[in-house]
Every structure is written in C-alpha cells, then in structure tokens.
Design a protein around this motif. Structure first.
Motif, PDB file in Angstrom:
ATOM      1  N   SER A 101       0.425  -1.147  -0.170  1.00 13.94           N
ATOM      2  CA  SER A 101      -0.078  -0.206   0.074  1.00 13.94           C
ATOM      3  C   SER A 101       1.033   1.651   0.064  1.00 13.94           C
ATOM      4  O   SER A 101       2.395   1.084  -0.001  1.00 13.94           O
TER       5      SER A 101
ATOM      6  N   SER B 288       2.140   1.533   3.337  1.00 12.12           N
ATOM      7  CA  SER B 288       3.428   0.858   4.107  1.00 12.12           C
ATOM      8  C   SER B 288       4.637   0.874   3.205  1.00 12.12           C
ATOM      9  O   SER B 288       5.517   1.010   3.506  1.00 12.12           O
TER      10      SER B 288
ATOM     11  N   PHE C 158      -9.351  -6.071   3.364  1.00 12.37           N
ATOM     12  CA  PHE C 158      -8.062  -5.149   4.583  1.00 12.37           C
ATOM     13  C   PHE C 158      -7.947  -3.910   4.391  1.00 12.37           C
ATOM     14  O   PHE C 158      -8.245  -4.066   3.078  1.00 12.37           O
TER      15      PHE C 158
ATOM     16  N   ASP D   9      -5.818  -3.120   0.854  1.00  7.32           N
ATOM     17  CA  ASP D   9      -5.536  -3.874  -0.028  1.00  7.32           C
ATOM     18  C   ASP D   9      -6.675  -3.119  -1.295  1.00  7.32           C
ATOM     19  O   ASP D   9      -7.700  -3.305  -1.284  1.00  7.32           O
TER      20      ASP D   9
ATOM     21  N   SER E  63      -6.367  -2.493   7.851  1.00  8.58           N
ATOM     22  CA  SER E  63      -4.349  -2.099   8.095  1.00  8.58           C
ATOM     23  C   SER E  63      -3.955  -1.851   6.727  1.00  8.58           C
ATOM     24  O   SER E  63      -5.034  -1.253   5.933  1.00  8.58           O
ATOM     25  N   ASP E  64      -2.846  -1.778   7.591  1.00 10.44           N
ATOM     26  CA  ASP E  64      -2.290  -0.434   6.220  1.00 10.44           C
ATOM     27  C   ASP E  64      -1.179  -1.411   5.193  1.00 10.44           C
ATOM     28  O   ASP E  64       0.077  -0.373   4.010  1.00 10.44           O
ATOM     29  N   HIS E  65      -1.102  -2.477   5.612  1.00 11.92           N
ATOM     30  CA  HIS E  65      -0.219  -3.227   4.515  1.00 11.92           C
ATOM     31  C   HIS E  65      -0.713  -3.569   3.408  1.00 11.92           C
ATOM     32  O   HIS E  65       0.244  -4.257   2.195  1.00 11.92           O
TER      33      HIS E  65
ATOM     34  N   HIS F 156      -2.306  -5.539  -0.043  1.00 11.98           N
ATOM     35  CA  HIS F 156      -2.025  -7.482  -0.128  1.00 11.98           C
ATOM     36  C   HIS F 156      -1.440  -7.852   0.401  1.00 11.98           C
ATOM     37  O   HIS F 156      -2.035  -8.974   1.120  1.00 11.98           O
ATOM     38  N   ASP F 157       0.025  -7.557   0.517  1.00 13.13           N
ATOM     39  CA  ASP F 157       0.658  -8.059   1.657  1.00 13.13           C
ATOM     40  C   ASP F 157       0.131  -8.777   3.256  1.00 13.13           C
ATOM     41  O   ASP F 157       0.443  -9.477   3.815  1.00 13.13           O
ATOM     42  N   ALA F 158      -1.160  -7.885   3.075  1.00  7.60           N
ATOM     43  CA  ALA F 158      -1.699  -8.663   4.867  1.00  7.60           C
ATOM     44  C   ALA F 158      -1.813  -9.167   5.081  1.00  7.60           C
ATOM     45  O   ALA F 158      -1.567  -9.987   6.563  1.00  7.60           O
TER      46      ALA F 158
ATOM     47  N   GLU G 263       0.234 -10.246   8.635  1.00  3.84           N
ATOM     48  CA  GLU G 263      -0.531 -10.102  10.016  1.00  3.84           C
ATOM     49  C   GLU G 263      -1.182 -10.977  10.446  1.00  3.84           C
ATOM     50  O   GLU G 263      -2.456 -11.340  10.350  1.00  3.84           O
TER      51      GLU G 263
ATOM     52  N   LYS H 285      -4.179 -10.889  13.127  1.00  4.99           N
ATOM     53  CA  LYS H 285      -5.300 -10.912  13.025  1.00  4.99           C
ATOM     54  C   LYS H 285      -5.761 -11.385  12.510  1.00  4.99           C
ATOM     55  O   LYS H 285      -7.261 -11.406  11.377  1.00  4.99           O
TER      56      LYS H 285
END
Length: 400
Positions: free
Chosen positions: A224, A227, A315, A318, A346-348, A350-352, A356, A359
């Motif tokens: 993102s 991130s 997410f 994402d 989450s602000d990670h 698509h990799d979240a 994570e 979660k």
C-alpha cells in the motif's frame, strides 16, 4: 514440524482448453493425521508453492521459507494437531507440478510454450484428483489467499457438495481493469526480453531481466501507499549501495539510489533465482481469466449450490482486492447461504494476509472450529457504517 513432501503422478489430464498431457504430476505437502473428515486444503498464491509450513528440506526446488508458517502448524490457526492439511502446487507452476519447465515425456525436452494453457478451474480439478489419490472425500474446509482465494471460490462453485466451509482471504470473484492492465505490462516485460525466444529459452540464457521487472511490478501491487512510505520514504540506500539487478543509466551516479529501488532490485534478484518466466506468464493468465460468474447469470447463481458456510476476509489497505470487491462477493453468498465478511483494519496492502497473522489467525481458527458461530468472526453488515459502505480502497501508487 516437518512436512511430508510427495509428487503424485495422476495420469492423463485434459485441461479446460481441450488439450491434454499424458501424465500430470502434482507436488504436494501434508501435515497432521487424516481421520476421515478433518482435511483442510490450503491453496497458495500466485508464485507460492506447496511449502506452506514446516521445515525446509535441503536440495528442494521449493521456496526456502514456508509462506504461511505463522498460520499453519500445531496450535496455530490451521492446527495440524487437529486437521489433516494438504497444500498442492498448481499445474503450470515450477515447484514440482507439471508446467512449462517440466519434461514432455513424448520429446524428452521441456514443454515450454507447448504446455497447455491452464485455468483456475484446472487447478481445482487437479486438486480434486490429488485428494482422490489420497483417499480424501469431503473436505472440512478450503482456505486460500489472493488467487488461492479464487481457487477456494472455485471449489465452492465447482464441487459444492465436497466442501463444508470455504475461506477466501484477500480475494475477489475476478480482477478489475487496473490489475488486468498491470499484469499485462508484467507479461510484456517478459515477452519483450530478447532471451525469451518465444518461450523456447531452456538450455540457454533465460529472460531474467524481463522476469525481474515483472516481479518488481508485482511487489508494487502488493504494497500500500502507506506501508511503502513507512518502510522506505525517500531515503537513500547509502553511498556504498549498488544497483544490483539492472545497469544504471548515465546520470544515475549523480542521484541517490533510494531504499525503495534497493528493495525492488533485491526482490527481483531473489525471484529470478527461484521462478520460471513461462510459469509466470501461465499463472498470471490463469488469474486474469478467472471469473466466478463465467457460465452463470451471476456470482450468486454460481454459488447457489453451495450449502456450506463461508468466511471472507478483506483488508482496508488492499487495493489489489478491495474491501468493496469482497463485500460484493459476500452479497452473492448471502443470496443463497451463510456468510461472514471479516474486514481487517490494515495499511499493509495486499501482503497483509501474509504479514499480519495476529489479525488473520483468530477469525480463521474460530471459523474452522465453530463455523460462523466463532467468537472472533464479524460480518460486514454490522460494520458497514465504520467502513463507509465498503467504498473501494484506492491507495493508488499511480497518481491520476
């Protein structure tokens, strides 16, 4: 925990395109003990392998690191002390299952571009054949992330009586136009590499530069904006950093080599050492082509025969598969069955779903154990006000 690794030879296989190969090999790993009704099939993402968890066997061509180690294992969300877990490498890949880099038994040479085009439906059908080979009938659950989530959806539509529960994570019923376009650019990077040679490069120089560029573009899709800013900002990689993947342009020495460039070059270099360029073309085509509603009037119609329970997880950061796309999919499930859509803040990007586990794990564990009654599961209908009626999350890396 160590994985049981095998390759199953499943005989002649006819692909959805109508072409056949004389022998389909499927590489797979199993974890835990089978008791007749406790099998959980885990579907990997685009460039993943069957190595979802456990120790790595030296000399294997698979990824050195298990890709969902924090989710699969004894006492973890997908508890291998309770479930018999199977993860199979999909046809078209290069991690042990038949694909373009595999030997064609009729010629003794790699298939290359003569390997039949593959679809997500072919992956599902190959997994069903593998499970038959293993003596597994009805599945307790199918779980998958990203295009593996599309694979899980295909199970619900294609084999609705064979699955009690499905959990697509960070997935959608189809790709949107932006992602289709980015995948097309990634493929152009490979096919315009002079070493690609129409896919007939085995035994000679490989199209590493094109594959590296494709992978770099993929990483940009998975992260993102927030991130990336947090991880890299505009920082320089330092005076001693080297441009490792590509030659620098003439003016490059005047300007800083930034952290984000160093990261992308490093990821590209690692990827070309472990993956096949033709496989990347085949698998992205399969992902791009997938449409849950193909052959049906709607997504709801495609899922109408599935009588089990479904948990969707999306997410907020994402932009590859947005919360809104997941919610539209949830509406299709709600039309005929039982569904929860669990939205993760989450602000990670698509990799979240990979980075994570704290979660992802609790709602997934509760769903596998108790279905939709699981205490950690929430439905988007309860959270709609908080998430703005599921407007798409467009943290675009490409300014308008």
């Amino acid at each position: 925990m160590s994985a049981n690794r095998e390759i199953a030879s499943l005989g002649e296989f006819r692909f959805e395109c109508g072409e056949s190969i004389p022998e389909l090999d499927v590489a797979y790993e199993t974890y835990g003990e089978f008791d007749g009704d406790n099998c959980v099939l885990v579907c990997h993402a685009l460039t993943g392998s069957a190595h979802v968890a456990g120790s790595f066997r030296e000399g294997s061509s698979d990824q050195a690191s298990a890709w969902w180690e924090d989710i699969v294992g004894p006492g973890k969300a997908i508890d291998t002390a309770e479930y018999y877990v199977v993860c199979a490498n999909v046809p078209g890949s290069c991690y042990g299952s038949s694909g373009p880099a595999s030997e064609n038994p009729e010629t003794g040479e790699p298939y290359g571009p003569d390997f039949p085009p593959v679809t997500v439906g072919d992956w599902t059908r190959a997994q069903r054949a593998l499970l038959d080979h293993l003596g597994v009938g009805r599945l307790h659950a199918v779980v998958g992330g990203s295009v593996g989530g599309m694979n899980a959806l295909d199970w619900a539509a294609r084999y609705p009586d064979d699955v009690r529960r499905v959990a697509p994570v960070a997935a959608a019923g189809r790709l949107d136009a932006q992602c289709l376009g980015l995948d097309a650019i990634a493929r152009r990077a490979i096919t315009t590499d002079p070493h690609w040679q129409g896919g007939e490069y085995y035994g000679g120089p490989e199209p590493d530069d094109g594959l590296a560029l494709a992978r770099q573009l993929g990483h940009m899709m998975y992260l993102s904006k927030a991130s990336m800013e947090r991880k890299f900002g505009r920082r320089s990689a330092g005076r001693d950093a080297h441009r490792e993947a590509f030659p620098a342009d003439p003016a490059a020495d005047f300007f800083p080599y930034r952290d984000v460039e160093s990261y992308l070059d490093y990821q590209a270099r690692k990827f070309v050492d472990r993956f096949d360029a033709n496989s990347y073309l085949y698998l992205t085509r399969a992902m791009d082509d997938y449409d849950l509603a193909a052959g049906y009037e709607s997504d709801a119609d495609a899922l109408a025969a599935f009588a089990g329970e479904a948990l969707l997880m999306s997410f907020t950061g994402d932009w590859h598969f947005t919360v809104a796309q997941s919610e539209r999919l949830a509406e299709a499930f709600r039309a005929t069955g039982e569904i929860a859509h669990h939205v993760v803040e989450s602000d990670h990007g698509h990799d979240a779903f990979l980075v994570e586990p704290g979660k992802v794990g609790p709602p997934l564990a509760d769903f596998l154990e108790d279905g939709l009654a699981g205490k950690s599961i929430t439905d988007t209908e309860e959270d709609a006000e908080d998430h703005g009626d599921f407007a798409p999350v467009h943290a675009s890396l490409f300014p308008r």
